[in-house]
Design an enzyme around this catalytic site. Sequence first.
Site, PDB file in Angstrom:
ATOM      1  N   GLN A   1      -7.402   1.327   3.087  1.00 47.77           N
ATOM      2  CA  GLN A   1      -7.598   1.408   1.637  1.00 47.77           C
ATOM      3  C   GLN A   1      -7.704   2.871   1.191  1.00 47.77           C
ATOM      4  O   GLN A   1      -8.536   3.623   1.695  1.00 47.77           O
ATOM      5  CB  GLN A   1      -8.869   0.628   1.257  1.00 47.77           C
TER       6      GLN A   1
ATOM      7  N   LYS B   1      -8.287  -8.890  -1.192  1.00 44.76           N
ATOM      8  CA  LYS B   1      -7.243  -9.008  -0.157  1.00 44.76           C
ATOM      9  C   LYS B   1      -7.650 -10.033   0.892  1.00 44.76           C
ATOM     10  O   LYS B   1      -6.840 -10.861   1.316  1.00 44.76           O
ATOM     11  CB  LYS B   1      -6.959  -7.643   0.473  1.00 44.76           C
TER      12      LYS B   1
ATOM     13  N   ASP C   1       1.909  -1.594   3.838  1.00 45.68           N
ATOM     14  CA  ASP C   1       1.812  -0.895   2.554  1.00 45.68           C
ATOM     15  C   ASP C   1       3.121  -0.171   2.237  1.00 45.68           C
ATOM     16  O   ASP C   1       3.366   0.208   1.092  1.00 45.68           O
ATOM     17  CB  ASP C   1       0.699   0.164   2.644  1.00 45.68           C
TER      18      ASP C   1
END
Length: 296
Positions: free
Chosen positions: A97, A53, A120
């Site tokens: 995460q 990322k 997200d």
Amino acid sequence: MTAQIIDGKAVAEQLRAELKSKVADLKTKDILPGLAVVLVGDDPASRSYVTAKGRACDEIGLYSDNRCLPELTAQEDLISLVEEFNHDPRIHGILVQLPLPKHIDEGPVVLAIDPAKDVDGFHPVNVGKMVIGQECFLPCTPHGILQLLLRSGVQIEGAEVVVVGRSNIVGKPIANMLIQKSLTGNATVTVCHTRTHNLADHVRRADIIIAAAGRPNTITADMVKEGAVVIDVGVNRVEDATRKRGYRLVGDVDFDSVKEKASLITPVPGGVGPMTITMLLYNTVQSAMRAAGLEA
Ligand code: NAP
């Protein structure tokens, strides 16, 4: 019929090139989109996602702030860091995460993220907006699937879609997106799961099959209608003594046989996978544009 392969890597590269030029344009307006990624613990797979990322942010010119916290980080400390990012004007997207270590409850952590920075798309505010068709951050994997379909010229309106899997991160959101009364929706969607009777009968009706079960060979050629479009989301390790690492990655679809019946098919790896991080970058750029009052 032998299927044409949907090259997720190529579509992702094209999207990243578009984003790179948008970011360059934003910089002329003194806007620099920023993404914060938080990793708790030392899980090697999570660590490699976080590294990827960060690299992807660099590639298209985004600001990124990656924080790696020790395994034993307290839930309150993680939430304090999220709140710090909520108030940081350099940050337009926050990603924690998952999965988190067992002593941390995921729910309150996701709730702590400002929905305006929830790139997200997991915050219940964004999930709710997606379901009722309002502007929101679309979750990255299903949004990547939608982009693959659109950019491959697949007719979604009126199509019979069968989604295999009903998770909150793939199955439910992609089903929701495809039933929206919108230019990118208007499909008729069936969602299957482990309690579905006669999975094959459902799948055989599909013009578009989206396999997200997390089990190899869930979709075999006898279940696929001639000319169907097949999107394989699954990523499964199967033992393979011929490989140095002792395994190889396969999807949920029996690729070799299904490709002889489908019109379009995604491979694993190289199909849906490359799209996920790309859509995260997309959401971060969108967030920065919204924060600046620009049309996203
Ligand atoms: P998950 O949370 O484990 O959900 C799997 C779903 O599939 C469940 O709803 C389950 O039904 C259903 N299912 C499992 N076996 C089935 C079967 N034999 N017949 C019918 N339904 C079945 O998985 P997930 O997080 O959605 O992920 C699915 C797969 O996609 C995994 O392989 C994952 O690694 C992969 N994935 C890839 C990406 C990417 O970027 N490429 C991103 C996310 C996920 P029940 O609800 O009844 O248990």
